[in-house]
Design an enzyme around this catalytic site. Structure first.
Site, short mmCIF file in Angstrom:
data_model
loop_
_atom_site.label_atom_id
_atom_site.label_comp_id
_atom_site.label_asym_id
_atom_site.label_seq_id
_atom_site.Cartn_x
_atom_site.Cartn_y
_atom_site.Cartn_z
N ASP A 303 54.32 62.91 37.08
CA ASP A 303 54.68 61.96 36.04
C ASP A 303 55.23 62.74 34.86
OD1 ASP A 303 54.13 59.47 37.11
OD2 ASP A 303 51.97 59.78 36.85
N GLU A 344 55.52 58.60 17.39
CA GLU A 344 56.92 58.79 17.02
C GLU A 344 57.09 58.67 15.51
OE1 GLU A 344 55.93 56.83 19.49
OE2 GLU A 344 56.97 57.51 21.28
N PHE A 371 56.24 46.29 14.37
CA PHE A 371 57.11 46.25 15.53
C PHE A 371 56.74 45.07 16.41
CE2 PHE A 371 57.99 47.23 19.95
CZ PHE A 371 59.26 47.76 19.90
N THR A 372 57.68 44.33 16.88
CA THR A 372 57.41 43.30 17.88
C THR A 372 58.40 43.46 19.02
OG1 THR A 372 58.95 41.66 17.04
CG2 THR A 372 56.73 41.64 16.07
N ARG A 376 62.13 44.40 18.02
CA ARG A 376 62.24 45.81 18.41
C ARG A 376 62.58 46.69 17.22
NH1 ARG A 376 65.85 47.10 22.80
NH2 ARG A 376 67.14 45.31 22.30
N MET A 377 61.98 46.37 16.13
CA MET A 377 62.19 47.13 14.89
C MET A 377 60.87 47.14 14.12
SD MET A 377 65.74 45.85 13.24
CE MET A 377 65.07 44.24 12.96
N LYS A 389 63.85 50.27 11.06
CA LYS A 389 64.06 51.37 11.98
C LYS A 389 63.85 50.80 13.39
CE LYS A 389 60.60 53.90 13.00
NZ LYS A 389 59.38 54.64 12.71
N ASP A 525 49.17 52.48 40.44
CA ASP A 525 49.38 53.73 41.18
C ASP A 525 48.62 53.74 42.50
OD1 ASP A 525 51.02 55.07 39.43
OD2 ASP A 525 49.35 55.84 38.23
#
Lengths: 687, 572
Positions: A303, A344, A371-372, A376-377, A389, A525
């Protein structure tokens, strides 16, 4: 499980000495055909010793006695090797057993009330409440709540781990202790079948079955034993035909020296020690078969996240848009991330501080925009200014909604970052009111990069030299995947991988005859883990993953897969080297015993010219060979336990090296050893 | 060794080096059933045989059916050959008026030729009719060789195929080997032999008056046709008692050279056949190298030991010179034909024992003890250098698998040969294969030491030399070689029976595990090679296999050799 640097503890040695005698039980010996033959020889020579006690010449009687003694030693040394190898596991099992001591479980009835029952009375599906300070009664899954759990009893890792309901961190192990909060655990294992029980059985070796290669090797050793038995038994008629009848003691001595006692004695110790090496690395192999398969692996599925990269993208560059200064952009980027607790986001703040000297500030009166999945910001609204951002297209839409436009150069920057495998984050701003000093515009791009673990490329190069292919599995898009694959030096990658893709990859490798190793932790997995030949489940993973795998890594370090492969190879190499050594040894023993057998007969005394070692007397020659044969076992125990030194290199190089050391060395060593023992015997005047 | 001797050896090596790969390629095509320009000639013959015998050439067999076919074919062969000998006096084409052969001898001879051993307890020209020699022995010389090669083809298929169940069709392999390989080569070679002076006629005895005034009966017979397949098929059983020392079988130094070449060519060529069939020619080169190095070493050792002779004879000054002179080829000349000398005799001795051929052009009994030990040891290596047709390659492949298993672990992987993992099932069969030959040889030598007739009748020499004769006889039978050390009377009830049993075990108890191994291997999937694969085509591997071949034989046979030739040599 505490890690030990010493090979063997003194108390393990003491216990092993006792066990060596217990293992003299014929039924135990029978399992090892080579040592069984030696055992029969010991009994036979001992009987001869007592039968002739006083009747034959003293010298002859002492000789027979000494041969018998060293034959017993040969068997005992073999038992000792196995007992020492088992010793560590037994000691560990004792420690674990203390953990398993009976606990009281608080079982929740269907109506919600709680009753106290002994943990052994729990059944699969029962739900128990465990609060801070209590021991989790059995293996299970957290169905309610979140708690920090001390798993040091199992993993040796002192830092507590978080366990919560749902997701991939829901599995808890019986015997571990809840440190904070309260959880409800649904029991998934019957009493006596818990992870801890299995672990005790495994480290103790009570369930140890012979592995496929060990079985094959045993067959060969049995075959060789039969050949040498025939060669020895038929030698008596030949000797009689040549008027040189031999005593039984000499024939027994010859037989024991010829049959592969060295490898016969150490074979099971090598296997146990190999498993133990894994346990010391905190990996539990559910079967020895899996350890052997690890050495055979041709393809490793790794991975990306956690194995090849640190798992978090980190800011690597700030690229301002046209007309925006670097400092200005860095300021906005930092502002947008101050409240962002993701790795990040934190890395952007750190980067701004390290590169642009921007210190963290207090966000006074700021409104955080989380962020949601829809926007997507993320960002902040502060002092009439909005900073956002996020992904390039999301931010572009936002800027356009605010009435601004994103310059096309920015799009190029975004594309080039993506092409290099990085993740571009666009930062934009807009003023809340008309005529604000902050018109809606894009300020620049943050270059987020997946950081490849240092040194990992070298390890992949080692693997390639060993003929093992590495395949990186990632959810990233193919471009990003290709870039990281190149940087890390993996041979291949599977991008945008779904569990089905992974499964298909494993199957196609296996169709090509290649054994596949992988790690996994999530429930999705599990099918792939079940399909792979070597499947290492992370201990932090779900119960389903742990059951599907054939190894569990208690430290949950996916990089360890590479170590596991090396340990598997080392196990096989040790076995092969000692087999070769053992067979090569026989040449010298013939040169000691054959001349000695016939030296006393006038018509055959010319055979003394084969006595190239110039051994003193026939008796001393035979005794020296027998003593060497016994002592070499003891001398090789450390090697059997530690394993032959493993060098990650090509098969031809390994072969040349080991053949020289153990093949050629195996021919030469006994010539020297037997000669030295002979000198010593003569000096002592024993025979 | 003289310049002529060197020239002969080098010419032989060059000739084999040039022709073996070509023949190997041809034979690979025969076993793979590929199209050939010769189909127009051979196709109709084969179809005729298939139709007559009701063989469906398209239908392949699993290993067990293949094995049963080999065994059935061999049992019928033994019965037929036994019968022909027992009633030969009543059958036609018996110009020398030979009587029926005694039961024990008939059995021994029948077993001997069906097992490709060609041990001869009898003297051909004074025991067997021309019909027996032609339709009995010579036929078996073809088909026993073909059966061995068929088994080899099956084993190679086991290695080269993956995930299948069948290993070929024995009847097809048998027919194709006979029709496309053995008959054409033997036919051409027989004519060449006739050209060198080997006889081929239907005469009985020709009575002649010698110069000394005595009368002598000169035998005739269909010899070249038998001599040819005797060499090509590594059979070794000659029309005449003294085998290839007979001037009618091996008249000149040139015929001698050709016959040595004929012994070696197919076994060496099969190494290349193997490389082609497993689609990796390097594997074939490695196998060839193992065979070649051992054969060359044995040849040079025998030659030098015989050329050297017994230097103590010179020192004693008893008038027997061992040095080369105008009138003497030098060396140990006892038991050797002067037209070959010690070099060609030594070369033949090493070649015939390395191939399980068993023909002789000199009497190994008269070699120096060490010089005679080399052919003996050469057989004890299990007939792998280059071994009998087919079965020699089988033995070498099995020893290669053993080598891979012992040393292969040292690279840290489950050992594999040609991508096939060597696990318990394979090791079991390999162990049985390795065990059978030493077991039968050692046990029968041991029992023989207690048998009165052995020491009273059979052994013509006392002490260690007599013991060597006994070792040699059973080693020869157990390895299906058939060469005799001489100095032993084998035509006794005990020796005939014991040797027959030894030959049967040495043949079929090796063929059965070989085919079983093919059956296990053919089902296995192939592991693709990588840098982590144990390389089986390198010089290192060649050295390793040679080492394993030598060590396995040495560990088993050193005691018995010590009491035979070794003590004799050291005592000189």
């Amino acid at each position: 499980m505490a890690r030990e640097s010493r090979l063997v503890e003194p108390q393990i040695l003491r216990r092993a000495i006792g066990d060596s005698f217990i293992k003299l039980n014929p039924r135990t010996l029978m399992r090892n055909p080579v040592m069984f033959v030696v055992g029969v020889g010991s009994v036979l020579t001992t009987i001869l010793f007592f039968k002739d006690f006083g009747s034959s010449s003293t010298n002859e009687n002492v000789f027979v006695g000494l041969v018998a003694l060293f034959l017993w030693f040969t068997v005992l040394f073999a038992n000792f090797a196995e007992a020492v190898a088992e010793g560590r596991g037994k000691a560990q099992a004792d420690t674990l057993r203390k953990t398993r001591s009976e606990t009281v479980a608080r079982r929740r009835r269907p109506d919600g009330s709680v009753e106290e029952v002994p943990s052994t009375a729990l059944d699969v599906g029962d739900e128990c409440v465990v609060t801070a300070g209590e021991v989790i009664p059995s293996d299970g899954e957290v169905v309610e709540g979140i708690a920090s759990v001390d798993e040091s009893a199992i993993t040796g890792e002192s830092a507590p781990v978080i366990r919560e309901s749902g997701g991939d961190r829901s599995a808890v192990t019986g015997g571990t202790r809840v440190l904070s909060d309260e959880i409800v655990v649904r029991i998934t294992a019957r009493a006596g079948e818990t992870f801890l029980d299995r672990m005790i059985a495994l480290v103790e070796g009570s369930e140890r079955k012979k592995t496929p290669n060990e079985i094959a090797l045993n067959i060969l050793l049995a075959g060789l034993t039969i050949i040498f038995l025939l060669a020895t038994v038929t030698l008596q008629p030949f000797a009689m035909f040549s008027n040189a009848e031999q005593t039984v003691v000499i024939l027994v001595a010859l037989l024991v020296c010829l049959i592969p006692t060295t490898i016969g004695a150490l074979l099971s110790a090598i296997g146990i020690a190999g498993m133990d090496r894994l346990v010391r690395r905190n990996v539990l192999a559910m079967s020895g078969r899996a350890v052997e398969a690890a050495g055979d692996c041709a393809t490793l599925l790794l991975d990306k996240t956690g194995t090849i990269t640190f798992g978090n993208r980190e800011a690597d560059a700030f690229i301002p848009a046209k007309g925006v200064s670097e400092q200005e952009f860095a300021d906005a980027a930092q502002l947008s991330s101050l409240a962002d607790e993701t790795p990040e986001g934190r890395s952007i703040v750190v980067f701004a501080k390290e590169r642009y000297g921007l210190r963290e500030r207090e966000l006074v009166g700021a409104e955080l925009v989380p962020f949601t999945a829809q926007t997507r910001m993320s960002g902040v609204d502060m002092d009439g200014r909005s900073v956002r951002k996020g992904a390039a297209d999301a931010v572009r839409r936002w800027v356009e909604e605010q009435g601004g436009a994103v310059p096309p150069e920015l799009g190029d920057t975004v594309d080039s970052i993506a092409a290099q495998g990085g993740t571009p984050l666009v930062v934009a701003e807009a003023g809340a009111a008309e005529g604000s000093p902050h018109p809606p515009r894009a300020l620049g791009v943050v270059y987020l990069k997946d950081i490849v673990k240092p040194g990992i490329a070298d390890r992949f190069a080692d693997l390639r030299r060993m003929g093992i292919r590495t395949v990186m599995i990632t959810g990233d898009n193919p471009r990003t995947a290709a870039f990281i694959a190149k940087e890390a030096g993996v041979d291949d990658y599977l991008a945008e991988a779904t569990p089905e893709d992974k499964m298909e990859l494993i199957k196609s490798e296996q169709r090509g005859g290649r054994l596949v190793a992988m790690t996994g932790d999530g429930t999705n997995d599990a099918p792939a883990l079940a399909q792979a030949d070597v499947a290492v489940a992370m201990n932090t993973g779900t119960q389903a993953a742990k059951e599907a795998g054939n190894m569990v890594d208690l430290e949950s370090d996916p990089t360890k897969l590479i170590d596991i492969v090396e340990i598997g190879k080392q196990l096989l190499i040790t076995r092969g080297s000692l087999t070769t050594f053992s067979i090569a040894n026989d040449v010298a023993k013939y040169f000691a015993i054959i001349p000695a057998m016939f030296a006393g007969f006038a018509s055959l005394s010319v055979l003394d010219r084969l006595n190239v070692m110039q051994l003193q007397t026939p008796r001393s020659a035979i005794l020296s060979a027998v003593i060497f044969n016994a002592l070499i076992i003891v001398m090789l125990i450390p090697l059997a336990l530690r394993g032959v030194k493993f060098i990650p290199t090509s098969a031809s190089h390994l072969l040349r090296r080991n053949l020289l050391i153990y093949g050629a060395g195996g021919v030469i060593a006994p010539f020297i050893g037997i000669k030295l023992i002979d000198i010593l015997i003569s000096a002592l005047g024993v025979s | 060794m003289t310049a002529a001797g060197w020239a002969q050896l080098i010419a032989l090596i060059v000739l084999i080096g040039v022709t073996a790969p070509l023949l190997g390629r041809y034979m690979a095509n025969v076993y793979e059933g590929g199209p050939s320009r010769l189909d127009r000639v051979f196709g109709p013959i084969e179809r005729l045989v298939y139709r007559a015998c009701r063989i469906d050439p398209e239908r392949e067999q699993r290993w067990n059916i293949y094995t049963l076919s080999v065994l059935a074919f061999s049992v019928v062969g033994i019965l037929l050959l036994y019968l022909i000998q027992r009633i030969q006096s009543g059958l036609p084409f018996n110009p020398t008026d030979m009587a029926n052969v005694a039961p024990a001898l008939s059995l021994n001879t029948a077993v001997s030729f069906v097992t490709n051993t060609n041990w001869q307890s009898y003297a051909g020209e004074s025991t067997l009719s021309h019909l027996t020699q032609m339709t009995g022995l010579t036929v078996q010389q073809f088909v026993s060789a073909a059966a061995g090669m068929a088994v080899m083809a099956a084993l190679i298929r086991g290695l080269s195929r993956a995930g299948q169940r069948t290993i070929g069709n024995f009847w097809v392999d048998l027919v194709r080997t006979t029709v496309r390989i053995l008959v054409p080569i033997a036919f051409v070679f027989a004519i060449v032999l006739v050209a060198t002076g080997v006889i081929q006629n239907t005469h009985g005895f020709t009575q002649v008056n010698t110069v000394a005034g005595a009368t002598q009966k000169i035998p005739g017979g269909p010899n070249a046709s038998m001599e040819s397949i005797k060499m090509i098929g590594t059979n070794g059983g000659d029309f005449f008692n003294v085998n290839s020392a007979h001037p009618f079988s091996n008249p000149t130094k040139f015929s001698d050279f050709l016959e040595i070449y004929a012994i070696l060519i197919i076994p060496f060529a099969l190494a290349f056949t193997f490389g082609r069939m497993v689609k990796d020619k390097r594997q074939g080169y490695a196998v060839f190298s193992v065979m070649f190095v051992i054969w060359l070493t044995a040849s040079l050792l025998t030659i030098f030991l015989e050329v050297g002779g017994n230097p103590k004879l010179d020192a004693r000054g008893v008038g027997v010179s061992q040095t080369v002179s105008a009138s003497s080829p030098g060396g140990n000349s006892e038991g050797k034909e002067v037209r070959y000398g010690p070099t060609a005799s030594g070369l033949w001795a090493a070649s015939t024992t390395g191939t399980s051929n068993g023909s002789v052009n000199s009497m190994h009994d008269s070699f120096t003890p060490a010089g005679g030990m080399v052919p003996l040891v050469h057989m004890k290596l299990g007939e792998v250098s280059p071994g009998g047709v087919g079965v020699g390659l089988n033995g070498l492949l099995i020893l290669a698998i053993l080598s891979v298993f012992i040393a292969g672990l040292m690279v840290g992987r489950t050992p594999e040969y040609l991508g096939k993992k060597i696990q318990a099932a394979e090791v079991k069969l390999v162990a049985i294969y390795i065990l059978v030959m030493p077991a039968i040889v050692l046990i029968f030598i041991a029992i023989s030491t207690f048998v009165r007739s052995v020491s009273d009748v059979s052994l013509l020499n006392p002490g260690s030399h007599g013991f060597t004769e006994l070792i040699y006889a059973f080693t020869s039978a157990g390895n299906n070689n058939g060469s005799a050390f001489a100095g032993i009377t084998a035509n006794t009830a005990w020796m005939n029976t014991a040797l027959a049993v030894t030959m049967l075990v040495g043949r079929f108890f090796l063929i059965i595990p070989t085919l079983a191994l093919a059956g296990v291997l053919v089902r296995k999937r192939r592991v693709p090679p990588s840098a982590g694969t144990f390389p089986t085509h390198t010089p290192l591997f060649v050295v390793l296999v040679i080492g394993v071949v030598l060590i396995v034989a040495a560990l088993t046979f050193l005691p018995v050799l010590a009491l035979g030739p070794i003590v004799e040599q050291l005592g000189i």
